[in-house]
Design an enzyme around this catalytic site. Structure first.
Site, PDB file in Angstrom:
ATOM      1  N   PRO A 123      -3.708  -6.198 -14.486  1.00 27.71           N
ATOM      2  CA  PRO A 123      -3.482  -4.964 -15.249  1.00 27.71           C
ATOM      3  C   PRO A 123      -2.465  -5.153 -16.365  1.00 27.71           C
ATOM      4  CG  PRO A 123      -2.898  -4.711 -12.891  1.00 27.71           C
ATOM      5  CD  PRO A 123      -3.015  -6.154 -13.182  1.00 27.71           C
ATOM      6  N   LYS A 149       3.496 -14.475 -12.344  1.00 26.25           N
ATOM      7  CA  LYS A 149       2.133 -13.956 -12.540  1.00 26.25           C
ATOM      8  C   LYS A 149       1.202 -15.039 -13.114  1.00 26.25           C
ATOM      9  CE  LYS A 149       2.390  -9.943 -10.639  1.00 26.25           C
ATOM     10  NZ  LYS A 149       1.537  -9.609  -9.485  1.00 26.25           N
ATOM     11  N   SER A 177      -1.553  -9.960 -13.813  1.00 25.62           N
ATOM     12  CA  SER A 177      -0.918  -9.100 -14.822  1.00 25.62           C
ATOM     13  C   SER A 177      -1.223  -9.678 -16.204  1.00 25.62           C
ATOM     14  CB  SER A 177       0.601  -9.102 -14.613  1.00 25.62           C
ATOM     15  OG  SER A 177       1.242  -8.401 -15.652  1.00 25.62           O
ATOM     16  N   VAL A 229       5.865  -9.163   3.041  1.00 28.81           N
ATOM     17  CA  VAL A 229       5.075 -10.360   2.704  1.00 28.81           C
ATOM     18  C   VAL A 229       5.930 -11.623   2.546  1.00 28.81           C
ATOM     19  CG1 VAL A 229       3.174  -9.092   1.598  1.00 28.81           C
ATOM     20  CG2 VAL A 229       5.096  -9.900   0.201  1.00 28.81           C
ATOM     21  N   TYR A 289       9.337 -13.156 -13.975  1.00 30.23           N
ATOM     22  CA  TYR A 289       8.181 -12.348 -13.574  1.00 30.23           C
ATOM     23  C   TYR A 289       6.894 -12.942 -14.172  1.00 30.23           C
ATOM     24  CZ  TYR A 289       4.905  -8.473 -13.079  1.00 30.23           C
ATOM     25  OH  TYR A 289       3.794  -7.721 -12.774  1.00 30.23           O
ATOM     26  N   LEU A 344      -0.003  -2.419 -18.896  1.00 29.14           N
ATOM     27  CA  LEU A 344       0.983  -1.372 -18.603  1.00 29.14           C
ATOM     28  C   LEU A 344       0.372  -0.267 -17.733  1.00 29.14           C
ATOM     29  CD1 LEU A 344       3.908  -0.447 -19.429  1.00 29.14           C
ATOM     30  CD2 LEU A 344       2.771   0.972 -21.155  1.00 29.14           C
ATOM     31  N   ALA A 393       0.823  -1.231   0.000  1.00 30.58           N
ATOM     32  CA  ALA A 393       0.000   0.000   0.000  1.00 30.58           C
ATOM     33  C   ALA A 393       0.846   1.265   0.000  1.00 30.58           C
ATOM     34  CB  ALA A 393      -0.932  -0.003   1.216  1.00 30.58           C
TER      35      ALA A 393
HETATM   36  P1  NAP Z   1       4.990  -0.212  -7.298  1.00 26.24           P
HETATM   37  O1  NAP Z   1       4.546   1.192  -7.494  1.00 26.24           O
HETATM   38  O2  NAP Z   1       6.439  -0.527  -7.398  1.00 26.24           O
HETATM   39  O3  NAP Z   1       4.407  -0.773  -5.911  1.00 26.24           O
HETATM   40  C1  NAP Z   1       4.765  -2.053  -5.438  1.00 26.24           C
HETATM   41  C2  NAP Z   1       4.344  -2.203  -3.994  1.00 26.24           C
HETATM   42  O4  NAP Z   1       4.743  -3.516  -3.536  1.00 26.24           O
HETATM   43  C3  NAP Z   1       5.001  -1.180  -3.088  1.00 26.24           C
HETATM   44  O5  NAP Z   1       4.053  -0.690  -2.178  1.00 26.24           O
HETATM   45  C4  NAP Z   1       6.061  -2.001  -2.335  1.00 26.24           C
HETATM   46  O6  NAP Z   1       6.223  -1.456  -1.026  1.00 26.24           O
HETATM   47  C5  NAP Z   1       5.373  -3.363  -2.273  1.00 26.24           C
HETATM   48  N1  NAP Z   1       6.319  -4.448  -1.975  1.00 26.24           N
HETATM   49  C6  NAP Z   1       7.398  -4.839  -2.700  1.00 26.24           C
HETATM   50  N2  NAP Z   1       8.040  -5.832  -2.055  1.00 26.24           N
HETATM   51  C7  NAP Z   1       7.360  -6.061  -0.896  1.00 26.24           C
HETATM   52  C8  NAP Z   1       7.532  -6.942   0.195  1.00 26.24           C
HETATM   53  N3  NAP Z   1       8.562  -7.813   0.261  1.00 26.24           N
HETATM   54  N4  NAP Z   1       6.630  -6.906   1.212  1.00 26.24           N
HETATM   55  C9  NAP Z   1       5.607  -6.036   1.180  1.00 26.24           C
HETATM   56  N5  NAP Z   1       5.385  -5.162   0.173  1.00 26.24           N
HETATM   57  C10 NAP Z   1       6.262  -5.186  -0.846  1.00 26.24           C
HETATM   58  O7  NAP Z   1       4.295  -1.169  -8.394  1.00 26.24           O
HETATM   59  P2  NAP Z   1       2.753  -1.376  -8.826  1.00 26.24           P
HETATM   60  O8  NAP Z   1       2.712  -1.246 -10.301  1.00 26.24           O
HETATM   61  O9  NAP Z   1       1.843  -0.578  -7.991  1.00 26.24           O
HETATM   62  O10 NAP Z   1       2.608  -2.920  -8.500  1.00 26.24           O
HETATM   63  C11 NAP Z   1       1.527  -3.458  -7.760  1.00 26.24           C
HETATM   64  C12 NAP Z   1       1.148  -4.820  -8.337  1.00 26.24           C
HETATM   65  O11 NAP Z   1       0.695  -4.649  -9.675  1.00 26.24           O
HETATM   66  C13 NAP Z   1       2.289  -5.823  -8.412  1.00 26.24           C
HETATM   67  O12 NAP Z   1       1.809  -7.089  -8.019  1.00 26.24           O
HETATM   68  C14 NAP Z   1       2.668  -5.828  -9.869  1.00 26.24           C
HETATM   69  O13 NAP Z   1       3.250  -7.051 -10.262  1.00 26.24           O
HETATM   70  C15 NAP Z   1       1.306  -5.618 -10.495  1.00 26.24           C
HETATM   71  N6  NAP Z   1       1.305  -5.132 -11.874  1.00 26.24           N
HETATM   72  C16 NAP Z   1       1.881  -3.934 -12.205  1.00 26.24           C
HETATM   73  C17 NAP Z   1       1.842  -3.516 -13.527  1.00 26.24           C
HETATM   74  C18 NAP Z   1       2.476  -2.219 -13.964  1.00 26.24           C
HETATM   75  O14 NAP Z   1       2.630  -2.007 -15.195  1.00 26.24           O
HETATM   76  N7  NAP Z   1       2.822  -1.312 -13.077  1.00 26.24           N
HETATM   77  C19 NAP Z   1       1.222  -4.306 -14.505  1.00 26.24           C
HETATM   78  C20 NAP Z   1       0.665  -5.500 -14.129  1.00 26.24           C
HETATM   79  C21 NAP Z   1       0.690  -5.899 -12.819  1.00 26.24           C
HETATM   80  P3  NAP Z   1       7.582  -1.427  -0.181  1.00 26.24           P
HETATM   81  O15 NAP Z   1       8.715  -1.287  -1.138  1.00 26.24           O
HETATM   82  O16 NAP Z   1       7.363  -0.263   0.720  1.00 26.24           O
HETATM   83  O17 NAP Z   1       7.584  -2.726   0.581  1.00 26.24           O
END
Ligand code: NAP
Length: 259
Positions: A184, A158, A141, A62, A154, A186, A10
């Site tokens: 989601p 997913k 994803s 996590v 990755y 991109l 979050a």
């Molecule tokens: P983001 O802005 O980098 O956010 C990722 C979040 O995950 C951060 O809050 C980070 O918080 C947390 N995180 C990472 N490692 C962690 C750990 N060990 N324990 C707890 N929290 C952890 O990326 P986002 O795009 O919002 O990603 C959220 C989800 O969407 C992910 O599952 C990603 O695979 C998925 N997704 C993203 C995209 C895209 O294009 N952006 C597309 C498809 C799916 P801390 O670093 O503070 O722990």
């Protein structure tokens, strides 16, 4: 009584946007991630905007099963009855052939994206069953539907998230608990900055000259799943920007103009 949403990851991107979206719809939100300062800032923003008991922030990694259990068991009494679990924490590291990924990169992607989802679900779902209500939403994803060069690990994680989502739905067959995946395409967040180890210039090229989803677009899709009638289970919502037709098929330039 407002419903309680427990969000992993979050502190940034989709997780933060989902927290804001849930809070503005009257839900109470438990904010978790590793970055405590960012969580505290979001907690006070939401409590100021929506009332003092809207958000509760707690640091949680996590990948640490014992920490996950301690945090969830140790929630204050009035935050324990989790209605919605948003398994959102996730990341990609590097963009190379899988045999060139370091052991640390492999372990971190598998630990956060797969084991993290399982650790949090096993700590939360039994309580949902006891209370006879609940909804688990895993963030998948487009990378769970295809693979692309440099993204083997990755993408595999997913794909696993989608299998875990379908499996959990079957594990909970005949119970009142709903299980969904929101996948989601991109989305402009810190995702690429994390992937390229803080190289902002390289991260920016991912979103350049096109029109990616915003984190808020994905939050809307999450909200759609939650607000569907109780009799409806959205199995998966695959949400891409209009300019995208596959993990690596993103139109740029003219196609993205005017969006
Ligand atoms: P983001 O802005 O980098 O956010 C990722 C979040 O995950 C951060 O809050 C980070 O918080 C947390 N995180 C990472 N490692 C962690 C750990 N060990 N324990 C707890 N929290 C952890 O990326 P986002 O795009 O919002 O990603 C959220 C989800 O969407 C992910 O599952 C990603 O695979 C998925 N997704 C993203 C995209 C895209 O294009 N952006 C597309 C498809 C799916 P801390 O670093 O503070 O722990």
């Amino acid at each position: 009584m407002s419903q309680i949403v427990f969000i992993t990851g979050a502190s940034a991107g989709i997780g933060s946007a989902a927290a804001r979206c849930f809070a503005s719809e009257g839900f109470r939100v438990v904010l978790t991630a590793r970055s405590e300062d960012r969580l505290r800032a979001l907690e006070s923003e939401l409590n100021q905007q929506h009332g003092p008991a809207t958000a509760f922030a707690v640091k949680m990694d996590v990948t640490k099963a014992a920490e996950v259990e301690t945090v969830i068991k140790g929630l204050p009494k009035d935050w324990q009855a989790i209605d919605v679990l948003l398994n959102n924490a996730g990341l990609a590291l590097n963009m190379v052939p899988s045999y060139e990924n370091s052991v640390a990169e492999i372990d971190t992607m598998v630990d956060v994206n797969i084991k993290g989802v399982l650790y949090v679900a096993r700590a939360v779902v039994p309580g949902m069953l006891e209370r006879g209500r609940g909804h688990v939403i895993n963030i998948g994803s487009t990378a769970g539907h295809d693979v692309y060069p440099g993204g083997t690990i990755y993408c595999a994680t997913k794909h696993a998230v989608l299998a875990l989502t379908q499996g959990l739905k079957q594990d909970l067959h005949g119970t009142p608990i709903r299980v969904s995946a929101v996948s989601p395409g991109l989305t402009e967040t810190e995702f690429s900055l994390v992937r390229f180890e803080g190289d902002a210039e390289r991260a920016d090229t991912v979103y350049a000259d096109t029109h990616a989803l915003s984190a808020e677009d994905v939050a809307d899709a999450i909200m759609y799943c939650v607000q569907a009638p109780e009799s409806v289970n959205v199995g998966e919502l695959l949400v891409q920007p209009r300019v995208q037709s596959g993990s690596r098929m993103v139109a740029r330039g003219e196609a993205a103009k005017g969006l």
